[in-house]
Design a protein around this motif. Structure first.
Motif, PDB file in Angstrom:
ATOM      1  N   ARG A  37      75.064  58.543  65.172  1.00 36.03           N
ATOM      2  CA  ARG A  37      76.222  59.355  64.810  1.00 36.03           C
ATOM      3  C   ARG A  37      75.776  60.589  64.047  1.00 36.03           C
ATOM      4  NH1 ARG A  37      81.129  56.903  65.443  1.00 36.03           N
ATOM      5  NH2 ARG A  37      81.108  54.658  65.899  1.00 36.03           N
ATOM      6  N   GLY A  38      76.276  61.729  64.457  1.00 40.26           N
ATOM      7  CA  GLY A  38      76.011  62.966  63.731  1.00 40.26           C
ATOM      8  C   GLY A  38      74.537  63.183  63.473  1.00 40.26           C
ATOM      9  N   ASN A  39      74.227  63.434  62.201  1.00 37.05           N
ATOM     10  CA  ASN A  39      72.841  63.668  61.788  1.00 37.05           C
ATOM     11  C   ASN A  39      72.285  62.506  60.973  1.00 37.05           C
ATOM     12  OD1 ASN A  39      72.752  66.236  63.004  1.00 37.05           O
ATOM     13  ND2 ASN A  39      73.768  67.157  61.236  1.00 37.05           N
ATOM     14  N   GLN A  40      72.668  61.299  61.337  1.00 36.71           N
ATOM     15  CA  GLN A  40      72.172  60.112  60.635  1.00 36.71           C
ATOM     16  C   GLN A  40      70.798  59.737  61.199  1.00 36.71           C
ATOM     17  OE1 GLN A  40      75.249  57.131  60.962  1.00 36.71           O
ATOM     18  NE2 GLN A  40      76.677  58.276  59.684  1.00 36.71           N
ATOM     19  N   PHE A  41      69.805  60.522  60.800  1.00 33.75           N
ATOM     20  CA  PHE A  41      68.472  60.419  61.377  1.00 33.75           C
ATOM     21  C   PHE A  41      67.481  59.665  60.473  1.00 33.75           C
ATOM     22  CE2 PHE A  41      69.538  64.792  63.340  1.00 33.75           C
ATOM     23  CZ  PHE A  41      70.162  64.193  64.425  1.00 33.75           C
ATOM     24  N   GLU A  42      67.986  58.983  59.442  1.00 36.12           N
ATOM     25  CA  GLU A  42      67.101  58.322  58.503  1.00 36.12           C
ATOM     26  C   GLU A  42      66.139  57.364  59.207  1.00 36.12           C
ATOM     27  OE1 GLU A  42      70.359  58.365  58.337  1.00 36.12           O
ATOM     28  OE2 GLU A  42      70.829  59.596  56.570  1.00 36.12           O
ATOM     29  N   ASP A  46      60.258  63.137  63.522  1.00 36.19           N
ATOM     30  CA  ASP A  46      60.735  64.454  63.966  1.00 36.19           C
ATOM     31  C   ASP A  46      60.834  64.515  65.488  1.00 36.19           C
ATOM     32  OD1 ASP A  46      60.873  65.280  61.349  1.00 36.19           O
ATOM     33  OD2 ASP A  46      58.992  66.401  61.398  1.00 36.19           O
ATOM     34  N   ILE A  49      63.934  62.701  66.711  1.00 34.00           N
ATOM     35  CA  ILE A  49      65.103  63.539  66.410  1.00 34.00           C
ATOM     36  C   ILE A  49      65.229  64.664  67.437  1.00 34.00           C
ATOM     37  CG2 ILE A  49      66.110  65.133  64.723  1.00 34.00           C
ATOM     38  CD1 ILE A  49      64.764  63.352  62.549  1.00 34.00           C
ATOM     39  N   GLU A  50      64.106  65.249  67.815  1.00 36.04           N
ATOM     40  CA  GLU A  50      64.137  66.280  68.855  1.00 36.04           C
ATOM     41  C   GLU A  50      64.654  65.711  70.173  1.00 36.04           C
ATOM     42  OE1 GLU A  50      60.263  67.991  69.084  1.00 36.04           O
ATOM     43  OE2 GLU A  50      60.618  69.352  67.400  1.00 36.04           O
ATOM     44  N   ARG A  53      68.391  65.517  69.962  1.00 36.94           N
ATOM     45  CA  ARG A  53      68.981  66.848  70.116  1.00 36.94           C
ATOM     46  C   ARG A  53      68.908  67.324  71.569  1.00 36.94           C
ATOM     47  NH1 ARG A  53      66.368  68.825  64.409  1.00 36.94           N
ATOM     48  NH2 ARG A  53      68.178  68.295  63.112  1.00 36.94           N
ATOM     49  N   ARG A  56      71.634  65.650  73.553  1.00 32.54           N
ATOM     50  CA  ARG A  56      72.952  66.248  73.316  1.00 32.54           C
ATOM     51  C   ARG A  56      73.090  67.584  74.031  1.00 32.54           C
ATOM     52  NH1 ARG A  56      73.260  64.616  66.844  1.00 32.54           N
ATOM     53  NH2 ARG A  56      73.667  62.389  67.204  1.00 32.54           N
ATOM     54  N   GLU A 202      62.518  71.842  72.187  1.00 32.91           N
ATOM     55  CA  GLU A 202      62.057  70.452  72.114  1.00 32.91           C
ATOM     56  C   GLU A 202      60.948  70.166  73.128  1.00 32.91           C
ATOM     57  OE1 GLU A 202      66.186  70.674  70.520  1.00 32.91           O
ATOM     58  OE2 GLU A 202      65.226  71.354  72.392  1.00 32.91           O
TER      59      GLU A 202
END
Length: 205
Positions: A37-42, A46, A49-50, A53, A56, A202
């Motif tokens: 959800r959203g930016n919940q990247f804990e 990196d 995460i890319e 993104r 999306r 990316e």
């Protein structure tokens, strides 16, 4: 997703895995993106995460592409909000069917590589992604998207998990009646999508 289908979840897993271009973290990020959800990247690297993104961006590009919308329109009247789910699976079918036009790997080699990578990284997958991983590997979904029988089976399984039982597999006759036209649309669309992805940071970092 398979406990309760969520309409915003993309189901074109083959396309997302292919468009990661063999980059491990991008493959994982692309696979788990709908579970984040959203930016919940804990706790994510990196690179992963890319991949999220990139996933999306692919979805946004797809959902607004005029050729994709033309294909989707054929199913909108009868399947309403589920027409996007159908198109994700149908477009993955055409990619699977013609996979060796795009990749030096066979479809099964690609699928096996994805399954093994996700197995190795299973502990970091969100629970939702773990559940789908089990379903996907048990039924070799990435490979069986290549046949109409395969996608009909997937659609039947999805229908069984939709509240009020929406019969997605009834889209198959519409697909068969428009098969060549939709395949031609997919080919043009996918060329555009590949070009778009190759411009993204990316894949160029």
């Amino acid at each position: 997703m398979f406990a309760k289908i969520r309409i915003f979840v993309s189901l074109n897993y083959l396309a997302h895995s292919y468009l990661s271009y063999q980059k491990t973290d991008l493959i994982i990020g692309n696979f788990i993106a709908d579970s984040i959800r959203g930016n919940q990247f804990e706790g994510l690297t990196d690179g992963i995460i890319e991949g999220i993104r990139l996933h999306r961006k692919i979805d946004t590009f797809t959902d607004s592409h005029p050729i994709y919308l033309t294909s989707k329109h054929r199913f909108s009247k009868d399947f309403d909000k589920y027409s996007g789910v159908l198109m994700d699976i149908i477009y993955d079918h055409y990619l699977a069917k013609n996979f060796e036009q795009y990749s030096p790997l066979s479809l099964q080699q690609h699928a096996d590589g994805i399954y093994e990578l996700l197995k190795i990284n299973h502990d970091i997958l969100p629970e939702h992604a773990k559940r789908f991983y089990g379903y996907m590997t048990e039924r070799n979904i990435l490979f069986h998207y290549s046949s109409l029988n395969g996608i009909e089976t997937v659609l039947t399984h999805l229908s069984n998990r939709i509240r009020n039982r929406f019969e997605l597999q009834l889209a198959i006759p519409i697909l068969e009646a428009n098969y060549q036209e939709i395949e031609e649309e997919f080919t043009i669309f996918f060329d555009d999508l590949q070009a778009f992805c190759k411009e993204q940071p990316e894949l160029n970092g």
